[in-house]
Design a protein around this motif. Structure first.
Motif, PDB file in Angstrom:
ATOM      1  N   ALA A  43       0.831  -1.212   0.000  1.00 51.77           N
ATOM      2  CA  ALA A  43       0.000   0.000   0.000  1.00 51.77           C
ATOM      3  C   ALA A  43       0.862   1.257   0.000  1.00 51.77           C
ATOM      4  CB  ALA A  43      -0.926  -0.003   1.213  1.00 51.77           C
ATOM      5  N   SER A  44       1.932   1.267   0.790  1.00 50.25           N
ATOM      6  CA  SER A  44       2.822   2.441   0.838  1.00 50.25           C
ATOM      7  C   SER A  44       3.525   2.652  -0.499  1.00 50.25           C
ATOM      8  CB  SER A  44       3.865   2.277   1.949  1.00 50.25           C
ATOM      9  OG  SER A  44       3.254   2.291   3.205  1.00 50.25           O
ATOM     10  N   GLU A  45       3.948   1.564  -1.116  1.00 51.24           N
ATOM     11  CA  GLU A  45       4.609   1.678  -2.420  1.00 51.24           C
ATOM     12  C   GLU A  45       3.627   2.178  -3.481  1.00 51.24           C
ATOM     13  OE1 GLU A  45       6.249  -2.253  -2.828  1.00 51.24           O
ATOM     14  OE2 GLU A  45       8.158  -1.633  -1.944  1.00 51.24           O
ATOM     15  N   ALA A  46       2.406   1.667  -3.475  1.00 56.41           N
ATOM     16  CA  ALA A  46       1.407   2.114  -4.445  1.00 56.41           C
ATOM     17  C   ALA A  46       1.115   3.597  -4.254  1.00 56.41           C
ATOM     18  CB  ALA A  46       0.123   1.291  -4.300  1.00 56.41           C
ATOM     19  N   GLU A  47       0.978   4.015  -3.004  1.00 52.06           N
ATOM     20  CA  GLU A  47       0.744   5.432  -2.722  1.00 52.06           C
ATOM     21  C   GLU A  47       1.931   6.274  -3.178  1.00 52.06           C
ATOM     22  OE1 GLU A  47      -0.321   8.399   1.008  1.00 52.06           O
ATOM     23  OE2 GLU A  47      -0.146   6.255   1.381  1.00 52.06           O
ATOM     24  N   GLY A  48       3.136   5.769  -2.954  1.00 58.40           N
ATOM     25  CA  GLY A  48       4.338   6.481  -3.384  1.00 58.40           C
ATOM     26  C   GLY A  48       4.418   6.625  -4.894  1.00 58.40           C
ATOM     27  N   HIS A  49       4.124   5.544  -5.608  1.00 57.71           N
ATOM     28  CA  HIS A  49       4.137   5.619  -7.079  1.00 57.71           C
ATOM     29  C   HIS A  49       3.110   6.633  -7.572  1.00 57.71           C
ATOM     30  CE1 HIS A  49       7.041   2.523  -8.069  1.00 57.71           C
ATOM     31  NE2 HIS A  49       6.458   1.679  -7.241  1.00 57.71           N
ATOM     32  N   GLY A  50       1.914   6.586  -6.995  1.00 57.44           N
ATOM     33  CA  GLY A  50       0.859   7.515  -7.406  1.00 57.44           C
ATOM     34  C   GLY A  50       1.219   8.963  -7.121  1.00 57.44           C
ATOM     35  N   PHE A  51       1.745   9.217  -5.943  1.00 59.45           N
ATOM     36  CA  PHE A  51       2.127  10.583  -5.585  1.00 59.45           C
ATOM     37  C   PHE A  51       3.287  11.062  -6.456  1.00 59.45           C
ATOM     38  CE2 PHE A  51       4.232  13.871  -3.096  1.00 59.45           C
ATOM     39  CZ  PHE A  51       3.151  14.662  -2.698  1.00 59.45           C
ATOM     40  N   GLY A  52       4.236  10.171  -6.692  1.00 58.04           N
ATOM     41  CA  GLY A  52       5.415  10.538  -7.486  1.00 58.04           C
ATOM     42  C   GLY A  52       5.088  10.919  -8.919  1.00 58.04           C
ATOM     43  N   ARG A  53       4.065  10.307  -9.489  1.00 60.65           N
ATOM     44  CA  ARG A  53       3.670  10.642 -10.866  1.00 60.65           C
ATOM     45  C   ARG A  53       3.162  12.078 -10.975  1.00 60.65           C
ATOM     46  NH1 ARG A  53       0.854   5.737 -10.351  1.00 60.65           N
ATOM     47  NH2 ARG A  53       2.218   4.043 -10.955  1.00 60.65           N
ATOM     48  N   GLN A  54       2.759  12.649  -9.851  1.00 59.10           N
ATOM     49  CA  GLN A  54       2.198  13.999  -9.848  1.00 59.10           C
ATOM     50  C   GLN A  54       3.100  15.003  -9.132  1.00 59.10           C
ATOM     51  OE1 GLN A  54      -1.683  13.665  -8.081  1.00 59.10           O
ATOM     52  NE2 GLN A  54      -2.128  11.825  -9.250  1.00 59.10           N
ATOM     53  N   ASP A  56       7.431  16.147  -7.799  1.00 59.18           N
ATOM     54  CA  ASP A  56       8.854  16.098  -8.099  1.00 59.18           C
ATOM     55  C   ASP A  56       9.578  15.476  -6.904  1.00 59.18           C
ATOM     56  OD1 ASP A  56       8.899  18.110  -6.180  1.00 59.18           O
ATOM     57  OD2 ASP A  56       9.516  19.688  -7.561  1.00 59.18           O
ATOM     58  N   GLN A  57      10.890  15.313  -7.037  1.00 56.07           N
ATOM     59  CA  GLN A  57      11.668  14.647  -5.999  1.00 56.07           C
ATOM     60  C   GLN A  57      11.526  15.340  -4.635  1.00 56.07           C
ATOM     61  OE1 GLN A  57      15.295  15.098  -8.152  1.00 56.07           O
ATOM     62  NE2 GLN A  57      15.307  12.945  -8.820  1.00 56.07           N
ATOM     63  N   GLN A  58      11.604  16.662  -4.641  1.00 55.33           N
ATOM     64  CA  GLN A  58      11.508  17.388  -3.380  1.00 55.33           C
ATOM     65  C   GLN A  58      10.123  17.207  -2.758  1.00 55.33           C
ATOM     66  OE1 GLN A  58      14.214  19.054  -1.882  1.00 55.33           O
ATOM     67  NE2 GLN A  58      12.804  18.834  -0.166  1.00 55.33           N
ATOM     68  N   GLY A  59       9.105  17.161  -3.588  1.00 59.51           N
ATOM     69  CA  GLY A  59       7.754  16.922  -3.089  1.00 59.51           C
ATOM     70  C   GLY A  59       7.637  15.563  -2.418  1.00 59.51           C
ATOM     71  N   CYS A  60       8.293  14.556  -2.994  1.00 60.95           N
ATOM     72  CA  CYS A  60       8.284  13.215  -2.397  1.00 60.95           C
ATOM     73  C   CYS A  60       8.943  13.222  -1.021  1.00 60.95           C
ATOM     74  CB  CYS A  60       9.022  12.227  -3.297  1.00 60.95           C
ATOM     75  SG  CYS A  60       8.179  11.824  -4.837  1.00 60.95           S
ATOM     76  N   LEU A  61      10.110  13.851  -0.945  1.00 57.89           N
ATOM     77  CA  LEU A  61      10.818  13.902   0.332  1.00 57.89           C
ATOM     78  C   LEU A  61      10.019  14.695   1.360  1.00 57.89           C
ATOM     79  CD1 LEU A  61      13.340  13.206   1.989  1.00 57.89           C
ATOM     80  CD2 LEU A  61      14.379  15.310   1.101  1.00 57.89           C
ATOM     81  N   ASP A  62       9.490  15.832   0.942  1.00 58.10           N
ATOM     82  CA  ASP A  62       8.700  16.655   1.867  1.00 58.10           C
ATOM     83  C   ASP A  62       7.497  15.883   2.405  1.00 58.10           C
ATOM     84  OD1 ASP A  62      10.477  18.724   1.412  1.00 58.10           O
ATOM     85  OD2 ASP A  62       9.135  19.827   0.065  1.00 58.10           O
ATOM     86  N   LEU A  88      10.156   8.428  -5.416  1.00 57.34           N
ATOM     87  CA  LEU A  88      11.314   8.946  -6.154  1.00 57.34           C
ATOM     88  C   LEU A  88      11.481   8.265  -7.514  1.00 57.34           C
ATOM     89  CD1 LEU A  88      13.905   9.347  -3.248  1.00 57.34           C
ATOM     90  CD2 LEU A  88      12.761  11.179  -4.534  1.00 57.34           C
ATOM     91  N   GLU A  89      11.052   7.014  -7.626  1.00 62.31           N
ATOM     92  CA  GLU A  89      11.137   6.307  -8.909  1.00 62.31           C
ATOM     93  C   GLU A  89      10.279   6.974  -9.974  1.00 62.31           C
ATOM     94  OE1 GLU A  89      10.018   2.266  -8.131  1.00 62.31           O
ATOM     95  OE2 GLU A  89      11.832   1.863  -6.968  1.00 62.31           O
ATOM     96  N   GLU A  90       9.194   7.596  -9.566  1.00 56.92           N
ATOM     97  CA  GLU A  90       8.236   8.175 -10.505  1.00 56.92           C
ATOM     98  C   GLU A  90       8.370   9.691 -10.656  1.00 56.92           C
ATOM     99  OE1 GLU A  90       6.204   6.280 -12.233  1.00 56.92           O
ATOM    100  OE2 GLU A  90       6.520   4.419 -11.129  1.00 56.92           O
ATOM    101  N   ALA A  91       8.954  10.333  -9.692  1.00 59.02           N
ATOM    102  CA  ALA A  91       8.936  11.794  -9.601  1.00 59.02           C
ATOM    103  C   ALA A  91       9.780  12.476 -10.667  1.00 59.02           C
ATOM    104  CB  ALA A  91       9.423  12.227  -8.220  1.00 59.02           C
ATOM    105  N   ALA A  92       9.347  13.678 -11.003  1.00 62.72           N
ATOM    106  CA  ALA A  92      10.134  14.538 -11.886  1.00 62.72           C
ATOM    107  C   ALA A  92      11.340  15.057 -11.112  1.00 62.72           C
ATOM    108  CB  ALA A  92       9.271  15.707 -12.363  1.00 62.72           C
ATOM    109  N   PRO A  93      12.433  15.323 -11.805  1.00 59.90           N
ATOM    110  CA  PRO A  93      13.610  15.878 -11.122  1.00 59.90           C
ATOM    111  C   PRO A  93      13.292  17.231 -10.487  1.00 59.90           C
ATOM    112  CG  PRO A  93      14.164  15.162 -13.351  1.00 59.90           C
ATOM    113  CD  PRO A  93      12.674  15.091 -13.237  1.00 59.90           C
ATOM    114  N   SER A  94      13.962  17.507  -9.389  1.00 61.34           N
ATOM    115  CA  SER A  94      13.849  18.801  -8.709  1.00 61.34           C
ATOM    116  C   SER A  94      15.199  19.509  -8.800  1.00 61.34           C
ATOM    117  CB  SER A  94      13.511  18.623  -7.235  1.00 61.34           C
ATOM    118  OG  SER A  94      12.252  18.086  -7.055  1.00 61.34           O
TER     119      SER A  94
END
Length: 148
Positions: A43-54, A56-62, A88-94
């Motif tokens: 579930a955490s990985e699925a949420e991470g992939h979904g969030f990362g698609r929308q 950037d890297q800094q947004g994922c870390l934040d 981070l696998e899905e996120a746009a570069p920051s």
């Protein structure tokens, strides 16, 4: 003297009951626990992939750090770690995401630990988990390779 014997007998019976319970139900509990942990990871990985698609890297870390700061415990740290890796696998570069981030090492140096500790303090996030999440940033910025 009789009271002491009764206490010892009571403790012995309690120990026997606990041993029986562990022998009888322990393996089933462990299987159930592992299944729950795997579900939480998925579930955490699925949420991470979904969030990362929308994001950037800094947004994922934040997001991982904010969510970590709102919970506690080892499970919380693990779930945020799984989220962050997937995100981070899905996120746009920051721009600047890796600026000032020490190179990742298998065994963090004292400088690495100091960097992470001060970064967590600057963000007003307490707890060891914050530093572990920042290790993910180090790992990501190092291309997933440990420095020599």
């Amino acid at each position: 003297m009789k009271t002491r014997s009764k206490v010892l007998l009571g403790l012995l019976l309690l120990l026997l009951a606990a041993s029986f319970w562990a022998w009888r139900y322990g393996p089933g509990w462990l299987v159930q626990f592992n299944a729950q942990q795997q579900q939480a990871r998925t579930a955490s990985e699925a949420e991470g992939h979904g969030f990362g698609r929308q994001s950037d890297q800094q947004g994922c870390l934040d997001r991982a750090l904010t969510d970590f700061n709102a919970c506690s415990g080892y499970d919380c740290t693990l779930q945020q770690d799984f989220f962050l890796k997937a995100c981070l696998e899905e996120a746009a570069p920051s721009a600047g995401f890796c600026d000032g981030v020490p190179a990742y090492r298998e065994q963090p140096s004292e400088d690495d630990k100091t960097w992470a500790r001060h970064r967590c303090w600057d963000l007003d996030i307490r707890g060891e988990g914050c530093r572990l999440l920042l290790r993910q940033q180090q790992y990501w910025c190092g291309g997933g390779v440990a420095a020599e």
